[in-house]
Write a protein that holds these residues in place. Structure first.
Motif, mmCIF file in Angstrom:
data_model
loop_
_atom_site.group_PDB
_atom_site.id
_atom_site.type_symbol
_atom_site.label_atom_id
_atom_site.label_comp_id
_atom_site.label_asym_id
_atom_site.label_seq_id
_atom_site.Cartn_x
_atom_site.Cartn_y
_atom_site.Cartn_z
ATOM 1 N N TYR A 16 37.455 -69.504 -83.675
ATOM 2 C CA TYR A 16 36.848 -68.941 -84.877
ATOM 3 C C TYR A 16 35.936 -67.770 -84.510
ATOM 4 O O TYR A 16 35.862 -66.777 -85.237
ATOM 5 C CB TYR A 16 36.047 -70.001 -85.633
ATOM 6 C CG TYR A 16 35.378 -69.457 -86.877
ATOM 7 C CD1 TYR A 16 36.063 -69.440 -88.089
ATOM 8 C CD2 TYR A 16 34.098 -68.928 -86.833
ATOM 9 C CE1 TYR A 16 35.473 -68.909 -89.231
ATOM 10 C CE2 TYR A 16 33.499 -68.389 -87.967
ATOM 11 C CZ TYR A 16 34.190 -68.392 -89.156
ATOM 12 O OH TYR A 16 33.609 -67.850 -90.270
ATOM 13 N N CYS A 17 35.254 -67.896 -83.405
ATOM 14 C CA CYS A 17 34.310 -66.857 -82.988
ATOM 15 C C CYS A 17 34.995 -65.709 -82.263
ATOM 16 O O CYS A 17 34.324 -64.813 -81.735
ATOM 17 C CB CYS A 17 33.212 -67.466 -82.120
ATOM 18 S SG CYS A 17 32.138 -68.566 -83.062
ATOM 19 N N VAL A 46 25.771 -67.790 -74.678
ATOM 20 C CA VAL A 46 27.101 -67.673 -75.280
ATOM 21 C C VAL A 46 27.092 -66.375 -76.082
ATOM 22 O O VAL A 46 26.031 -65.910 -76.527
ATOM 23 C CB VAL A 46 27.478 -68.879 -76.176
ATOM 24 C CG1 VAL A 46 27.437 -70.167 -75.376
ATOM 25 C CG2 VAL A 46 26.573 -68.977 -77.387
ATOM 26 N N SER A 47 28.256 -65.765 -76.239
ATOM 27 C CA SER A 47 28.332 -64.496 -76.972
ATOM 28 C C SER A 47 29.681 -64.406 -77.669
ATOM 29 O O SER A 47 30.668 -65.021 -77.241
ATOM 30 C CB SER A 47 28.130 -63.309 -76.028
ATOM 31 O OG SER A 47 29.117 -63.287 -75.013
ATOM 32 N N TYR A 48 29.717 -63.632 -78.740
ATOM 33 C CA TYR A 48 30.940 -63.528 -79.525
ATOM 34 C C TYR A 48 30.889 -62.270 -80.376
ATOM 35 O O TYR A 48 29.816 -61.732 -80.672
ATOM 36 C CB TYR A 48 31.128 -64.756 -80.426
ATOM 37 C CG TYR A 48 29.912 -65.080 -81.259
ATOM 38 C CD1 TYR A 48 29.701 -64.481 -82.495
ATOM 39 C CD2 TYR A 48 28.941 -65.959 -80.789
ATOM 40 C CE1 TYR A 48 28.578 -64.749 -83.247
ATOM 41 C CE2 TYR A 48 27.808 -66.240 -81.530
ATOM 42 C CZ TYR A 48 27.634 -65.635 -82.757
ATOM 43 O OH TYR A 48 26.497 -65.904 -83.494
ATOM 44 N N VAL A 49 32.059 -61.805 -80.762
ATOM 45 C CA VAL A 49 32.217 -60.759 -81.766
ATOM 46 C C VAL A 49 33.268 -61.279 -82.739
ATOM 47 O O VAL A 49 34.418 -61.495 -82.357
ATOM 48 C CB VAL A 49 32.673 -59.425 -81.145
ATOM 49 C CG1 VAL A 49 32.986 -58.404 -82.240
ATOM 50 C CG2 VAL A 49 31.611 -58.873 -80.204
ATOM 51 N N THR A 50 32.857 -61.509 -83.981
ATOM 52 C CA THR A 50 33.768 -62.119 -84.940
ATOM 53 C C THR A 50 33.504 -61.584 -86.342
ATOM 54 O O THR A 50 32.365 -61.261 -86.683
ATOM 55 C CB THR A 50 33.632 -63.655 -84.934
ATOM 56 O OG1 THR A 50 34.619 -64.238 -85.779
ATOM 57 C CG2 THR A 50 32.259 -64.094 -85.414
ATOM 58 N N ALA A 104 42.220 -63.488 -79.598
ATOM 59 C CA ALA A 104 42.769 -64.825 -79.750
ATOM 60 C C ALA A 104 43.384 -64.972 -81.142
ATOM 61 O O ALA A 104 43.064 -64.237 -82.072
ATOM 62 C CB ALA A 104 41.671 -65.864 -79.556
ATOM 63 N N ARG A 105 44.269 -65.926 -81.281
ATOM 64 C CA ARG A 105 44.817 -66.231 -82.595
ATOM 65 C C ARG A 105 43.704 -66.706 -83.514
ATOM 66 O O ARG A 105 42.769 -67.361 -83.090
ATOM 67 C CB ARG A 105 45.862 -67.343 -82.492
ATOM 68 C CG ARG A 105 47.099 -66.981 -81.712
ATOM 69 C CD ARG A 105 47.981 -68.179 -81.547
ATOM 70 N NE ARG A 105 47.284 -69.233 -80.806
ATOM 71 C CZ ARG A 105 47.710 -70.476 -80.740
ATOM 72 N NH1 ARG A 105 48.791 -70.853 -81.384
ATOM 73 N NH2 ARG A 105 47.058 -71.374 -80.031
ATOM 74 N N THR A 106 43.807 -66.385 -84.785
ATOM 75 C CA THR A 106 42.840 -66.917 -85.721
ATOM 76 C C THR A 106 43.163 -68.368 -86.010
ATOM 77 O O THR A 106 44.298 -68.825 -85.857
ATOM 78 C CB THR A 106 42.868 -66.121 -87.046
ATOM 79 O OG1 THR A 106 44.191 -66.176 -87.577
ATOM 80 C CG2 THR A 106 42.476 -64.685 -86.805
ATOM 81 N N VAL A 107 42.155 -69.112 -86.428
ATOM 82 C CA VAL A 107 42.349 -70.521 -86.730
ATOM 83 C C VAL A 107 43.387 -70.645 -87.841
ATOM 84 O O VAL A 107 43.340 -69.952 -88.858
ATOM 85 C CB VAL A 107 41.026 -71.161 -87.187
ATOM 86 C CG1 VAL A 107 41.236 -72.603 -87.580
ATOM 87 C CG2 VAL A 107 40.013 -71.072 -86.067
#
Length: 294
Positions: free
Chosen positions: A9-10, A191-195, A288-291
C-alpha cells in the motif's frame, strides 16, 4: 489482507501523473499535473515546463518562498482544497540534514509531495513470549485516520524542533510519559515511503524508537488525539495488522519493522525479502503492484 499488503500500500504511486516540484533548482516533491497547471495559470511566482513545476527564481530566499507558499495554501484552504490547517510548519529541503529552502504548512504538504518527517514510539512491555505492545485508538474527531489504531506515541516533525525534543514533547502530550522515562527511548532506524494517499503524495521518513516500559505504567492522553490505550500481546497485534485495515497505514510499517527486528518475522517467510526492502523507499526500484492487482 496480509502484512505484505500493508507494505505494498505504501508503494502505490503512479508518478507519471505528477510533475516534479522544484525549488531553487532542486527537486523537492511531486505535484499532480492538473494541479500544477492550475497553480501556474493563476499564482504568481511559479513556472511550469514539461514535467516540472518550479518556484520561480524570484522569490529567492527562505522567507519570501515561505510567504508565497503560505499565501497559495491559504487560497487553497478557502477553496476547500486544503483542509485541517494546523499552524504547524514542515521544513522543505532537498534531503534530511540539508538546509531548508522554505517552511510549509503541514496540511498542504501532500499536495506538493514534499518530504515530511515523523517520530514513532513502540512502547512495549515484557519479553519473549510475554512481549506486549501498547496500542492507541485515535480520536473519532481526528482530521486524519479517525478511530484507527496507532502507536503509543507518534507525531509529525515540525520546523525548528530537534527530533528527540519532539519525541519527548509528544510523549508528554499523547501518553503522559514522564520525561525521565521517555528519555530512555532508543532510536532503532527509519521506515520511509512514497505513496499516493488522500489526493496527494505522502513522501515521509519516520524515525522509529523503542521504549521498554514498566509493567505498572498506564498511559493517559492529554491532547485529545487518542481515545484510549490497550496493552496487547504481540501475537494479537500481528494478527490484527495482517487481517484488517484497523491500523493507520504508516503505523503498520513501523510495527512490521518492530516485528522483524524482534525476530517475530524471519527469513523462513517467502515474502521476507519484499517485506524488509519495502519498508524503505528506493527511488530506482520498480513500482510494486497496488493492493488488489493480480
Amino acid at each position: 489482507m496480509s502484512l505484505l499488503d500493508r507494505v505494498r500500500y505504501c508503494q502505490q504511486r503512479r508518478l507519471a501523473d505528477y510533475c516534479r516540484f522544484v525549488v531553487a533548482g532542486d527537486p523537492v516533491g511531486w505535484v499532480r499535473n492538473a494541479l500544477a497547471e492550475r497553480i501556474a495559470g493563476a499564482a504568481v511566482g511559479f513556472h511550469l515546463s514539461p514535467g516540472v513545476l518550479a518556484l520561480a527564481p524570484s522569490p529567492d530566499n527562505f522567507a519570501e518562498r515561505t510567504q508565497v507558499m503560505r499565501a497559495l495554501l491559504r487560497r487553497f484552504e478557502r477553496e476547500g482544497l486544503v483542509t485541517g490547517w494546523r499552524d504547524e510548519d514542515y521544513p522543505v529541503a532537498v534531503a534530511y540534514g540539508r538546509p531548508p529552502l522554505l517552511r510549509l504548512e503541514r496540511a498542504g504538504a501532500p499536495l506538493f509531495g514534499v518530504q515530511g518527517y515523523g517520530v514513532h514510539l513502540n512502547g512495549h512491555a515484557g519479553r519473549g513470549d510475554e512481549l506486549r505492545l501498547w496500542v492507541g485508538r485515535r480520536s473519532p474527531t481526528k482530521q486524519t485516520a479517525p478511530n484507527r489504531l496507532d502507536h503509543l506515541v507518534a507525531g509529525g516533525q515540525p520546523f525548528g524542533l530537534g527530533l528527540f525534543e519532539n519525541l519527548l514533547k509528544e510523549c508528554a502530550e499523547e501518553a503522559s510519559l514522564p520525561r525521565e522515562l521517555a528519555a530512555g527511548a532508543k532510536p532503532v532506524g527509519i521506515v520511509s515511503y512514497v505513496t499516493e494517499h488522500e489526493g496527494g503524495v505522502r513522501n515521509d521518513v519516520l524515525f522509529c524508537y523503542d521504549l521498554e516500559l514498566p509493567e505498572d505504567f498506564i498511559p493517559v492522553n492529554r491532547d485529545g488525539e487518542i481515545a484510549g490505550f490497550e496493552l496487547w500481546p504481540i501475537a494479537k497485534v500481528a494478527e490484527r495488522l495482517a487481517e484488517t485495515e484497523d491500523f493507520k497505514f504508516n503505523v503498520a510499517l513501523v510495527i512490521i519493522d518492530f516485528l522483524i527486528r524482534h525476530g517475530l518475522i524471519d527469513p523462513a517467510r517467502p515474502d521476507y525479502v519484499e517485506l524488509v526492502s519495502g519498508l524503505r523507499y528506493q527511488a530506482d526500484q520498480p513500482l510494486a503492484r497496488t493492493v488488489g492487482e493480480g
